[in-house]
Design a protein around this motif. Structure first.
Motif, short mmCIF file in Angstrom:
data_model
loop_
_atom_site.label_atom_id
_atom_site.label_comp_id
_atom_site.label_asym_id
_atom_site.label_seq_id
_atom_site.Cartn_x
_atom_site.Cartn_y
_atom_site.Cartn_z
N ASN A 67 0.89 -1.11 0.08
CA ASN A 67 0.04 -0.11 0.00
C ASN A 67 0.96 1.48 0.07
N GLU A 68 2.00 1.23 -0.05
CA GLU A 68 3.08 2.43 0.03
C GLU A 68 2.54 3.32 1.20
N GLY A 69 2.32 2.76 2.37
CA GLY A 69 1.75 3.39 3.50
C GLY A 69 2.98 4.01 4.35
N GLN A 70 2.96 5.05 4.90
CA GLN A 70 3.83 5.71 6.08
C GLN A 70 3.31 5.35 7.21
N TYR A 71 3.71 4.90 8.20
CA TYR A 71 3.17 4.81 9.60
C TYR A 71 4.16 5.15 10.52
N GLU A 72 3.54 5.46 11.82
CA GLU A 72 4.37 5.65 12.96
C GLU A 72 3.72 4.94 14.20
N LEU A 126 1.57 0.49 22.35
CA LEU A 126 0.79 1.38 22.96
C LEU A 126 -0.01 2.17 22.09
N GLY A 127 -1.35 1.87 21.94
CA GLY A 127 -2.24 2.44 20.95
C GLY A 127 -2.13 2.10 19.63
N GLU A 128 -2.82 2.38 18.74
CA GLU A 128 -2.68 2.27 17.19
C GLU A 128 -1.65 2.81 16.48
N SER A 129 -1.00 2.32 15.52
CA SER A 129 -0.07 2.92 14.42
C SER A 129 -0.71 4.26 13.86
N SER A 130 -0.11 5.19 13.59
CA SER A 130 -0.52 6.28 13.08
C SER A 130 -0.35 6.26 11.35
N ARG A 131 -1.44 6.40 10.70
CA ARG A 131 -0.93 6.61 9.18
C ARG A 131 -0.59 7.96 8.95
N ILE A 132 0.51 8.34 8.34
CA ILE A 132 1.21 9.75 8.21
C ILE A 132 1.15 10.06 6.73
N ASN A 133 0.47 9.18 5.86
CA ASN A 133 0.52 9.76 4.76
C ASN A 133 -1.04 9.43 3.88
N LYS A 134 -1.47 10.05 2.99
CA LYS A 134 -2.73 9.90 2.52
C LYS A 134 -3.10 8.39 2.05
N TYR A 135 -4.41 7.73 2.16
CA TYR A 135 -4.28 6.41 1.76
C TYR A 135 -5.68 6.62 0.54
N GLY A 136 -6.38 7.69 0.53
CA GLY A 136 -7.16 7.75 -0.59
C GLY A 136 -8.31 6.83 -0.59
N PRO A 171 -15.17 1.22 8.92
CA PRO A 171 -14.36 2.50 8.78
C PRO A 171 -13.24 2.50 9.87
N HIS A 172 -13.26 1.66 10.75
CA HIS A 172 -11.88 2.09 11.88
C HIS A 172 -10.63 1.25 11.42
N LEU A 173 -10.86 0.32 10.24
CA LEU A 173 -9.75 -0.19 9.59
C LEU A 173 -9.14 0.55 8.30
N ARG A 174 -9.70 1.82 8.03
CA ARG A 174 -9.46 2.39 6.82
C ARG A 174 -7.74 2.51 6.61
N LYS A 175 -7.22 2.85 7.90
CA LYS A 175 -5.65 3.20 7.73
C LYS A 175 -5.00 1.97 7.63
N PHE A 176 -5.45 0.89 7.64
CA PHE A 176 -4.45 -0.43 7.52
C PHE A 176 -5.07 -1.10 6.30
N TYR A 209 -5.73 -2.28 2.74
CA TYR A 209 -5.65 -2.14 1.13
C TYR A 209 -5.97 -3.27 0.54
N CYS A 210 -7.22 -2.59 -0.02
CA CYS A 210 -8.12 -3.32 -0.76
C CYS A 210 -7.64 -4.14 -1.71
N LEU A 211 -7.73 -5.52 -1.72
CA LEU A 211 -7.40 -6.36 -2.71
C LEU A 211 -7.87 -6.07 -4.10
N THR A 212 -8.94 -5.39 -4.36
CA THR A 212 -9.42 -4.88 -5.63
C THR A 212 -8.67 -3.69 -6.08
N ASN A 213 -7.69 -3.15 -5.61
CA ASN A 213 -6.83 -2.24 -5.92
C ASN A 213 -5.56 -3.03 -6.55
#
Length: 591
Positions: free
Chosen positions: A531-536, A557-567, A578-583, A585-589
């Motif tokens: 997904n080319e995701g950037q996380y912290e 300690l808490g969920e990872s932060s997504r620090i770039n757009k996932y569109g 909707p709580h899983l949006r930042k994690f 990456y839809c297989l359809t992509n």
């Protein structure tokens, strides 16, 4: 490992720069304050004090209005059209105007304002209620305290010099995203302690069925209430939650904002007006139309700041609003708060320790009129403060007993105009997860991509993300650690390292684990694929020894932060989970 941190719980604020070359190179492009007035087509109408007015150059036009009707918190529609004329009473809180001039020119746009209520619609006013102070909260999405000084130059200056407002220097968020800030401010309850109201979860109910919001409490005290939030497609209480069953405020702007934003061709401008201008006008009208009643207005703006854009147009609108506030002498009976939910979550500055800390330290500026309250606020501005403190402060301003609000929080909260926050208050005392704690003294690791501690911590964080989406593996791809950019480590004192960890970042002092040789936190910024995701992520580590063997254990300690757009990457779960949006990456992509 770095040197051990001080065992004291006292919060030592980070030393952050307001300006540096690093920061200047990552500033957004300037947006002219007059962008909308120059580029947008002119609006033909304006709404003022429950009246519709045609601008003089369009006075000969024939217009009709279709009222905006709320069906539920996710859907609104237009009602039947009715003719409107210059000076007509506002047909509804919001409406779509369709106009035609004698020369055949047409105009269509959505307008809204504060509508005059019938006596039967007004909350009961008891003796003494009219003497209660009014409250205006102006919220801006994704704005740190430091960024407000860079972006809202004129408004910040007016707040300090003419209103005597004070910014809280150690105001720290409690979690990720807008709900983690607004839920405790508006209810006194932390998001983690909410009754179930999330979409897609068993037993979930509407927010107003399970919680009392401050709108409801203040209405009982005779207040008129207004609530408006830009960005209706990702509303704080609607994107992940079921929203409100009934309208929470007397003037609830969400239905009309849904229609307005769906028709806007430019996210900043509505015709030749800056989008936030209409909500600010609605607040002005509310205060002008009901001078003898206490009022509570909460507005939240995201059209500019959510995307980390330049705020020059917003600065101009806020400056005009503050000048009106002063000219109307509202400072004599109204508390004004300018705030944000968190700092920037995306963008080039965020991918740094400076950006991480600014996200944790949002803008919270307020003023106190009475000398004792101002003195207490001046003391607390240098102490560690949190959103639940703001809720208690609001109740105190309104003259309401805040005892119940304090008892509902398992961590102590304070009214910032009545009580001094202890100087020794730390993140564990306030219930701030380590990932968001601005008090930790960390050390940057020089080669995180090749050192075992940050690599294994990042691998653990990715595994936790995949565990979260495991139930949707037919829709969401499994993520892989791609690379590590930066890592910072904090080592706890030996005494703290040997304490067994309890809930919410606290440590039980009754037992010790003598096998623990080191403990602390690793915050790493990393990239994942596909997904080319950037996380912290912040992970607690413990190094234990059993005999001659050493073991490295992790706990996130808490969920990872997504620090770039996932569109649109997570569109396949946006409704179901909707709580899983930042994690996700839809297989359809990948097709």
């Amino acid at each position: 490992l770095p040197k051990e941190t001080n065992g004291s719980s006292r919060c030592t604020p980070p030393d952050l720069q307001l300006y540096s070359r690093f920061i200047r190179d990552r500033r957004p492009a300037v947006i002219p304050a007059d962008l909308c007035s120059k580029r947008g087509s002119p609006n033909w109408l304006r709404v003022s004090q429950s009246r519709v007015q045609l601008l003089s150059q369009f006075a000969a036009a024939n217009c009709s209005a279709e009222p905006v009707l709320r069906l539920d918190d996710h859907t609104s529609k237009f009602g039947s059209a009715q003719p409107i004329r210059n000076g007509s009473e506002l047909p509804s809180l919001g409406f779509r105007a369709s106009c035609r001039s004698p020369d055949g020119t047409k105009h269509s746009s959505v307008y809204y304002g504060t509508r005059r209520l019938r006596d039967s619609q007004l909350p009961p006013l008891r003796p003494g209620d009219a003497k209660r102070d009014s409250i205006i909260i102006l919220g801006l999405d994704s704005l740190s305290r430091l960024e407000s000084l860079r972006s809202l130059v004129n408004a910040s200056s007016l707040l300090r010099t003419q209103l005597g407002a004070l910014s809280l220097l150690q105001y720290n968020i409690l979690g990720d995203g807008t709900p983690a800030a607004l839920v405790p401010i508006l209810t006194g309850t932390r998001e983690s302690d909410m009754p179930e109201a999330r979409r897609g979860f068993k037993g979930a109910r509407h927010l107003d069925e399970v919680m009392q919001f401050i709108f409801h409490k203040l209405k009982e005290l005779g207040y008129l209430t207004l609530y408006g939030e830009e960005g209706s497609s990702f509303g704080t209480f609607q994107l992940r939650f079921l929203g409100f069953k009934n309208e929470p405020a007397d003037f609830y702007l969400r239905p009309v904002l849904q229609k307005q934003e769906a028709l806007q061709s430019h996210h900043i401008c509505i015709g030749n007006e800056v989008a936030p201008a209409r909500m600010l006008t609605a607040i002005k009208d509310m205060f002008s139309m009901y001078p003898d009643r206490p009022k509570f207005a909460f507005s939240f703006f995201s059209s500019l700041s959510h995307e980390s854009k330049d705020l020059t147009p917003m600065d101009a609108e806020l400056t005009d609003f503050l000048k009106w506030f002063v000219s109307e002498n509202l400072i004599s009976n109204t508390t004004l708060i300018l705030m944000s939910d968190h700092g920037q979550r995306l963008g080039p500055l965020r991918n740094s320790m400076q950006g991480k800390l600014e996200e944790s330290l949002p803008l919270m500026t307020l003023e106190a009129r009475l000398p004792r309250a101002r003195q207490t606020l001046a003391t607390n501005r240098n102490r560690l403060t949190i959103p639940t403190d703001i809720h208690r402060t609001l109740l105190s301003i309104a003259g309401s007993d805040a005892t119940a609000a304090a008892a509902a929080d398992k961590f102590r909260s304070y009214s910032l105009i009545d009580e001094e926050v202890p100087e020794t208050r730390g993140c564990s005392d306030a219930g701030i997860p380590a990932h968001w704690c601005s008090c930790l003294s960390s050390e940057k690791m020089q080669h995180p991509e090749s050192e075992q501690l940050p690599v294994r911590a990042a691998q653990f964080a990715v595994a936790q993300m995949n565990l979260a989406t495991a139930g949707f593996r037919n829709a969401c791809a499994e993520l892989r650690l791609d690379s590590i950019g930066e890592a910072d480590v904090t080592r706890a004192s030996n005494d703290l390292a040997q304490r067994k960890r309890g809930i919410e970042g606290r440590f039980a002092l009754t037992t010790t684990d003598l096998s623990v040789r080191a403990s602390g936190y690793v915050t790493s910024r990393f990239r994942t694929s596909p997904n080319e995701g950037q996380y912290e992520a912040t992970v607690q580590f413990t190094l234990t020894r059993k005999g001659s063997e050493f073991h490295l254990n992790f706990e996130q300690l808490g969920e990872s932060s997504r620090i770039n757009k996932y569109g649109s990457q997570a569109d396949c779960v946006v409704t179901r989970a909707p709580h899983l949006r930042k994690f996700c990456y839809c297989l359809t992509n990948q097709l």
